[in-house]
Design an enzyme around this catalytic site. Structure first.
Site, short mmCIF file in Angstrom:
data_model
loop_
_atom_site.label_atom_id
_atom_site.label_comp_id
_atom_site.label_asym_id
_atom_site.label_seq_id
_atom_site.Cartn_x
_atom_site.Cartn_y
_atom_site.Cartn_z
N GLY A 125 -26.48 13.50 24.95
CA GLY A 125 -26.70 12.10 24.64
C GLY A 125 -25.90 11.32 25.64
O GLY A 125 -26.03 11.12 26.68
N SER A 220 -26.54 19.30 28.45
CA SER A 220 -26.22 17.86 28.63
C SER A 220 -24.83 17.31 28.28
O SER A 220 -23.85 17.98 28.68
CB SER A 220 -27.37 16.74 27.95
N TYR A 221 -24.80 16.25 27.65
CA TYR A 221 -23.45 15.83 27.20
C TYR A 221 -22.81 16.56 26.23
O TYR A 221 -21.39 16.54 26.04
CB TYR A 221 -23.35 14.34 26.58
N ASP A 405 -34.35 20.37 36.98
CA ASP A 405 -33.79 19.12 36.14
C ASP A 405 -33.03 18.41 37.42
O ASP A 405 -32.30 18.75 38.11
CB ASP A 405 -32.59 19.82 35.22
N HIS A 457 -34.31 20.31 32.23
CA HIS A 457 -33.05 20.13 31.66
C HIS A 457 -32.83 21.02 30.18
O HIS A 457 -31.98 21.43 29.72
CB HIS A 457 -32.97 18.56 31.26
#
Length: 483
Positions: A125, A220-221, A405, A457
């Site tokens: 996120g 991701s994060y 991605d 992603h």
């Protein structure tokens, strides 16, 4: 300031569309853009050694007796008949004074659950759900069908080969909550501490996993979450009266780990994939300096605005996928993944009977809590030093990347690895899956890099078979096969 206003306006318009699938919305990039502007005006979070902040000699330990049985799920609504594995979900309190509790979902293996490793999965996120995305859209045992009410079995689920634990973190994400509203303004340090507190308490609830081989994975994060939590585990393992967690390795998928390479890698990817023009790319190269502490010029701002316009409304997380929108017929992507899956999951998890079956607090579940990301307090410019520390301590480190991605693209991962300055042991080669190229792999000293061909992603969503093959290789500590 004009650029900042445009960015905030752009974010404000897009925040109301469906996460991860509507009109090209990219939560990670919009959060990072807003925070970059804020950091350019206020104080920049640097790369100083933060280990003292993460380490702690006192960790809250609650009574866990009997809670495992309470958390067992008898059946999820709409679940296909004949489940052959146990699943659990519920809350673990991490701060009783604040009333802060994190929600988890746990899927044991159908076969060899008593010997298979334990894997913790984290989505990023910051502020997005590991249960709604990781479990229900990617690597979990079930997917939500288009009727918003029934589930289908994911034959490529990762609990086929491991016992997989999904954690919604920090508080305020998904079903996780706090009774203290100030807890919703948080950051990297507190997230790592809470995740660690969750883990040691969860292991008391499930004591049979205390000595099991343990791995942490995310995307991701979670490129921040995973290495930071792993480092905290290593530090606290040295405390004699603390739970010793048998950490063996980490794996990061399309992970945001370094801001400079994130930016340079993203613009190079957009150019080489015919999304931005030669002129825009040359303007970025000539006018933008993305290194830590550098000033972003007005000219750089202008070329970034041109980039936003050029990208238009392609899906950030899979550039070849159609969007889920009222204007489309929800044509599946090239990989066969339904672009409206996030909408089905949203509807399903907001059904009262579903929340009851999960032992979840009744609330309006959302895939991402955007205010958490926007108000994120601390975010180091890079976590590459943390990854280097893990490598030096013998922790298995894999970085994998879906190659369609554009949000955290394969170029970003390769540039980040170059910064680690580790030597190549096994040169780049194609690995095979079902008779064709599944992707490419290179073995470095204490690090493995794998690409997954045709994946965006969310690698397990787009290429579930190839993703499971990579996951299995990671657990075995063997590079994917070239035949």
């Amino acid at each position: 300031m004009k650029f900042a206003f445009q960015l905030l306006l752009h974010f404000g318009l897009l925040v109301f569309v469906s996460c991860y699938g509507g009109y090209g919305y990219d939560p990670l990039q919009h959060v990072l853009n807003i925070q970059r502007f804020r950091r350019s005006v206020l104080n920049r979070a640097g790369n100083e050694d933060r280990s003292a902040e993460y380490s702690t000699s006192h960790v809250y330990m609650g009574l866990q007796d009997g809670l495992k049985n309470v958390d067992k799920i008898s059946s999820l609504p709409g679940q296909p008949a004949g489940p052959d594995f146990d699943q659990y979900s519920g809350y673990v309190t991490v701060d009783p004074n604040h009333g802060r509790a994190l929600f988890y979902y746990f899927a044991e293996s159908p076969v060899n659950s008593s010997t298979n490793p334990l894997v913790l999965w984290l989505n990023g996120g910051p502020g997005c759900s590991s249960f709604g995305y990781g479990a229900m859209m990617e690597l979990g045992p079930f997917r939500v069908n288009a009727d918003n009410a029934t589930l289908s079995r994911n034959k490529y689920a990762w609990n086929n080969v491991a016992n997989v634990l999904f954690l919604e973190s920090p508080a305020g994400v998904g079903f996780s909550y706090s009774n203290t509203s100030s807890d919703y303004i948080t950051g990297d340090v507190q997230t790592a501490k809470d995740s660690y507190t969750f883990l040691v308490n969860w292991l008391e609830r499930f004591p049979e996993y205390k000595t099991r081989d343990f791995y942490i994975m995310g995307e991701s994060y979670a490129g921040h979450y995973v290495p930071q939590l792993a480092q905290l585990i290593l530090q606290n393992n040295k405390i004699t009266n603390q739970t010793v967690i048998n950490l063996k390795g980490i794996a990061l998928g399309n992970a945001y780990v370094d801001e400079e390479t994130e930016m340079t890698g993203m613009f190079d990817y957009l150019w080489t994939h015919a999304i931005i023009s030669d002129e825009i790319h040359e303007g970025i190269i000539s006018n933008c300096n993305f290194s830590e502490g550098a000033t972003i010029t007005d000219a750089c701002h202008d070329y970034q605005n041109q980039t936003i316009a050029a990208i238009s409304n392609i899906f950030s997380y899979d550039i070849y996928s159609p969007l889920c929108s009222p204007l489309s017929n929800s044509t599946p992507s090239i990989s066969g993944f339904d672009p409206c899956t996030a909408n089905y999951t949203l509807a399903y998890l907001n059904t009262r009977v579903v929340q009851q079956s999960l032992h979840a607090k009744p609330l309006q579940w959302n895939s991402c809590n955007h205010p958490i990301g926007i108000h994120w307090k601390d975010r180091p410019f890079t976590v590459l030093p943390v990854i280097q520390d893990l490598m030096a301590n013998g922790i298995r480190v894999w970085i994998y990347s879906g190659d369609t991605d554009r949000s955290v693209p394969v170029t970003t991962s390769r540039y980040s690895i170059n910064k680690l300055q580790t030597s190549v042991k096994i040169p780049w080669y194609p690995w095979m899956y079902q008779g064709e190229v599944g992707g490419y792999v290179v073995g470095y000293e204490n690090l493995t890099f794998v690409t997954v061909r045709g994946a965006g992603h969310f690698v397990p969503s787009y290429q579930p078979g190839r993703a499971l093959a990579v996951f299995t290789s990671f657990l075995e500590g063997k590079l994917p096969t070239n035949h």
